[in-house]
Design an enzyme around this catalytic site. Structure first.
Site, PDB file in Angstrom:
ATOM      1  N   ARG A 377      18.935  58.359  40.935  1.00 35.58           N
ATOM      2  CA  ARG A 377      19.312  57.110  40.261  1.00 35.58           C
ATOM      3  C   ARG A 377      20.763  57.245  39.806  1.00 35.58           C
ATOM      4  NH1 ARG A 377      14.341  54.575  39.371  1.00 35.58           N
ATOM      5  NH2 ARG A 377      12.613  55.967  38.819  1.00 35.58           N
ATOM      6  N   HIS A 437      13.728  64.575  44.233  1.00 34.34           N
ATOM      7  CA  HIS A 437      13.991  64.329  42.815  1.00 34.34           C
ATOM      8  C   HIS A 437      14.943  65.374  42.230  1.00 34.34           C
ATOM      9  CE1 HIS A 437      12.532  63.984  38.468  1.00 34.34           C
ATOM     10  NE2 HIS A 437      12.864  62.745  38.763  1.00 34.34           N
ATOM     11  N   TYR A 471      20.055  59.765  27.479  1.00 33.41           N
ATOM     12  CA  TYR A 471      19.012  60.728  27.831  1.00 33.41           C
ATOM     13  C   TYR A 471      19.499  62.141  27.519  1.00 33.41           C
ATOM     14  CZ  TYR A 471      16.642  57.140  30.720  1.00 33.41           C
ATOM     15  OH  TYR A 471      15.999  56.021  31.174  1.00 33.41           O
ATOM     16  N   ARG A 567       7.449  64.597  25.535  1.00 30.25           N
ATOM     17  CA  ARG A 567       7.785  63.252  25.065  1.00 30.25           C
ATOM     18  C   ARG A 567       6.711  62.227  25.417  1.00 30.25           C
ATOM     19  NH1 ARG A 567       9.751  59.211  27.964  1.00 30.25           N
ATOM     20  NH2 ARG A 567      10.503  60.599  29.607  1.00 30.25           N
ATOM     21  N   HIS A 595      14.649  64.070  27.812  1.00 31.91           N
ATOM     22  CA  HIS A 595      14.449  64.064  29.267  1.00 31.91           C
ATOM     23  C   HIS A 595      14.544  65.444  29.901  1.00 31.91           C
ATOM     24  CE1 HIS A 595      15.512  62.787  33.510  1.00 31.91           C
ATOM     25  NE2 HIS A 595      14.512  61.970  33.237  1.00 31.91           N
TER      26      HIS A 595
END
Length: 721
Positions: A377, A437, A471, A567, A595
């Site tokens: 992203r 990822h 983040y 989290r 994160h």
């Protein structure tokens, strides 16, 4: 204990709703400034939208397909999960709107008002009338619904108004629809007599005020705003596809028109006949209908926060200025600095700017031969994409893995992939049935004498300069030869054919990372049995993998002390006698989204510490290409341990999970000073560690407190010196 029952686990979906409840608690927390609380209401809504589109959509698909097998942890079937989700979500949304009312009342006392048309003064009435005529009316399209014009396929998440009309000479009622234009701002700021005051009106209220102008010769009997959420859990069919990019583009068009899974209507405008009609047309169950006591879709509050909130300093958090490590400042030669030493960055306490400049400098440096990077992203106007484009156009060897299947970023990533290909970059899309990822960059640079040097960035978060401000993530800049060799082999593996390489330092999924974690936990058990000092501390977004959870239960039963900072979703239940009594779980929800993924194993004093792009989730272990890398530098290890130590003693924003799966705020002892870990970590990162809460003076009872006590002693020594 080898057998664990359903009572030893939390359901994945219900645990996620517990997480979103913790987000909602931040909106309810009166210690937070008013605009920050509004933002958390928007986050709650945005989260719930995606949850329904993906998770609930997927469960409904299973029910429609006749799949009714219980899930592997709590034994709930898809039907049972949907029922439980609906009950819980309805409760949370009711609380959300009660909180919205409370906050808007408090904002009104601070001269920020959300007005309805009946509350406008003459000047404001004239203003909205002209605005409607010039900006709104030209883009509205009334849609009649009758036997010849059937109910249209409305876009998912679009806001619409159902309009009941009757002709002047007839009593017969007719139905029409008006879509609230998404191309216009959701709210309008109104003129006021005082610059200190802000008055706002929602676009749908403005449209309803003048909606009769769309139906000349008819009388508008009633109006009812509503919103449909559609199933977006649509798997991409990669099998047999010659061009994955084109196939995904094709599949994306279907997402906007998936099956309806949720209907939201406004309570004050509710018309039962219209509601029953919508429910029938959309084929929805009663539990799929949310009747909300306020504006539909509170994500518009993001805009209020960003545009209006910034005008009121007392209603937003004080900005924490990020730090830049010495040697990575603007104007410095980053390659020269990184060649001298490794750098650990903890965003957003450390600025993300050095990472952007690392790519930009690589693109401009004539001695750089190649840049290789994975992108999952990135931001809307990404400086990293621009730098990679410039590098490719200048003739450098640029290889970029763009993950086209990053949920809800597919269209943006397709755009970036096309731009990079056009510039001459070698763009790859990863492996079939897997998402890439990993967060990794490799820069190859030639030195004098023709010697090549490799620079690597490894991280836990995305190459997104926007979210990096919000983040928390760990990044490592290094020239370590073994990590560089692993990085080179990793990219060759992604772009070519061949078996997975043997790594020097990496562990990767879906091949060996899960086994690595299971073995590390086993090792900790064995060492604890021998030395009695077993310790595991892990920080992540979510934990769902049953095998890892049960292995942690085994470790707890053996006496290993385990702290988990999770989290979001946590399918593990701590504190169960004979199962998990040596496990503690906390969740921290604060101004930054936690994160980073960090894993610590005491190993009888060896203290192995790793960072990763992966959570302890089954999807990360089996369905994604992930990287786990070690933290080798002693000072970097110390920093990360200190940071986790502070989080483990947070008594402001931390919630602990009870043995029944429910979360409660960590209780602050009488006379114990507040420890808000994100604020203190910012101070610690900047070297301003001067005011230690008195809580650290008591006898340390766990690893976290011992670490903080050590920090305090070091700080006092520095102060004395």
């Amino acid at each position: 204990m080898s057998e664990y029952t359903n009572e030893h686990f939390n359901n994945r979906e219900l645990s996620w709703l517990d997480f979103n409840e913790r987000v909602l608690e931040e909106a309810m927390d009166e210690r937070n400034p008013l605009m920050e609380r509004l933002k958390f209401l928007a986050i709650f809504s945005s989260n719930l939208d995606e949850f329904y589109m993906v998770r609930v959509g997927g469960l409904k698909d299973e029910v429609l397909a006749g799949f009714n097998r219980p899930e592997d942890k709590t034994g709930l079937t898809p039907k049972q999960q949907i029922k439980s989700i609906s009950m819980r979500a309805q409760e949370l949304v009711e609380t959300q709107y009660a909180t919205y009312k409370k906050i808007t009342k408090q904002l009104s006392n601070q001269h920020v008002r959300f007005l309805r048309t009946k509350h406008l003064n003459k000047t404001q009435q004239d203003f909205v009338k002209e605005y409607f005529r010039t900006h709104v009316f030209p883009v509205l399209t009334p849609i009649a619904v009758d036997a010849y014009r059937p109910f249209p396929m409305l876009l998912s998440k679009s806001l619409n108004i159902a309009v009941e009309i009757a002709s002047n000479g007839e009593g017969k009622k007719r139905l029409a629809l008006v879509q609230v234009p998404s191309v216009l701002p959701r709210y309008l700021e109104l003129p006021t007599d005082d610059e200190e005051h802000t008055d706002l009106i929602l676009l749908e209220d403005l449209i309803i005020q003048f909606i009769d102008s769309l139906f000349k010769g008819f009388v508008v009997e009633s109006t009812m705003p509503f919103r449909i959420t559609r199933n977006a859990d649509m798997p991409f069919h990669e099998e047999g596809s010659r061009d994955v990019l084109k196939q995904i583009e094709k599949e994306l068009k279907k997402r906007r028109y998936g099956v309806a899974i949720r209907l939201e209507v406004q309570q004050r405008s509710l018309r039962k006949e219209l509601l029953f009609m919508l429910q029938d047309v959309l084929d929805l169950h009663d539990r799929d209908i949310f009747i909300v006591d306020g504006p539909i879709d509170l994500t518009f509050l993001f805009g209020i926060y960003n545009q209006i909130g910034m005008e009121y300093d007392d209603m937003i958090n004080e900005t924490l200025i990020p730090f830049i490590p010495e040697g990575l400042e603007s104007g410095k030669d980053l390659f020269q600095s990184i060649a001298k030493q490794d750098y650990l960055l903890h965003h957003p306490y450390h600025s993300f700017d050095p990472i952007v400049r690392f790519i930009v400098q690589a693109a401009k440096d004539p001695n750089v031969l190649a840049i290789k990077q994975t992108l999952y992203r990135v931001s809307g106007d990404s400086p990293i994409i621009k730098a990679l484009t410039d590098a490719a156009e200048s003739g450098k060897q640029v290889t970029v893995l763009v993950e086209l299947k990053a949920r809800f970023d597919e269209e943006k990533n397709i755009q970036w992939a096309k731009q990079l290909e056009k510039a001459g970059a070698h763009v790859i899309y990863g492996y079939k049935e897997l998402k890439t990822h990993s967060k990794i960059t490799l820069v190859v640079r030639i030195l004098e004498g023709g010697v090549l040097q490799r620079f690597i960035h490894l991280g836990t978060g995305n190459y997104n300069d926007s979210t990096a401000k919000l983040y928390t993530d760990i990044g490592l800049l290094t020239t370590n030869e073994e990590l560089a060799e692993d990085a080179t082999n990793f990219f060759n593996w992604l772009s070519g054919y061949g078996e997975r390489p043997s790594w020097h330092q990496f562990e990767t999924s879906p091949d060996d990372m899960k086994d690595f974690f299971l073995n590390k936990i086993d090792d900790e058990i064995k060492l604890h049995e021998k030395y009695g000092n077993g310790r595991i501390v892990a920080k992540m977004n979510s934990i769902t993998d049953r095998a890892i959870i049960t292995k942690l239960y085994d470790a707890s039963s053996a006496g290993v002390k385990i702290d988990l900072i999770v989290r979001g979703i946590c399918c593990l239940r701590p504190g169960i006698k004979g199962v998990s009594e040596n496990i503690k779980v906390i969740s921290i929800i604060d101004r930054y989204l936690e994160h980073s993924r960090i894993f610590y194993f005491y190993q009888n004093g060896k203290e192995d510490l790793y960072c990763s792009s992966a959570d302890w989730m089954t999807r990360n272990m089996k369905k994604r290409i992930e990287i786990l890398f070690p933290i080798l530098n002693a000072s970097h290890k110390t920093y990360i341990k200190d940071m986790m130590a502070l989080q483990l003693v947070d008594n402001v924003k931390a919630r602990r999970q009870r043995s029944d799966g429910r979360y409660v705020y960590v209780k602050r002892e009488t006379n114990e000073e507040e420890i808000q870990s994100q604020i203190i970590i910012h101070q610690y990162t900047g070297g301003r560690w001067n005011n230690i809460p008195s809580v650290f003076e008591r006898e340390p009872s766990n690893w976290a407190e011992r670490e903080v006590l050590r920090l305090r002693a070091e700080n006092e020594k520095m102060t004395d010196d």
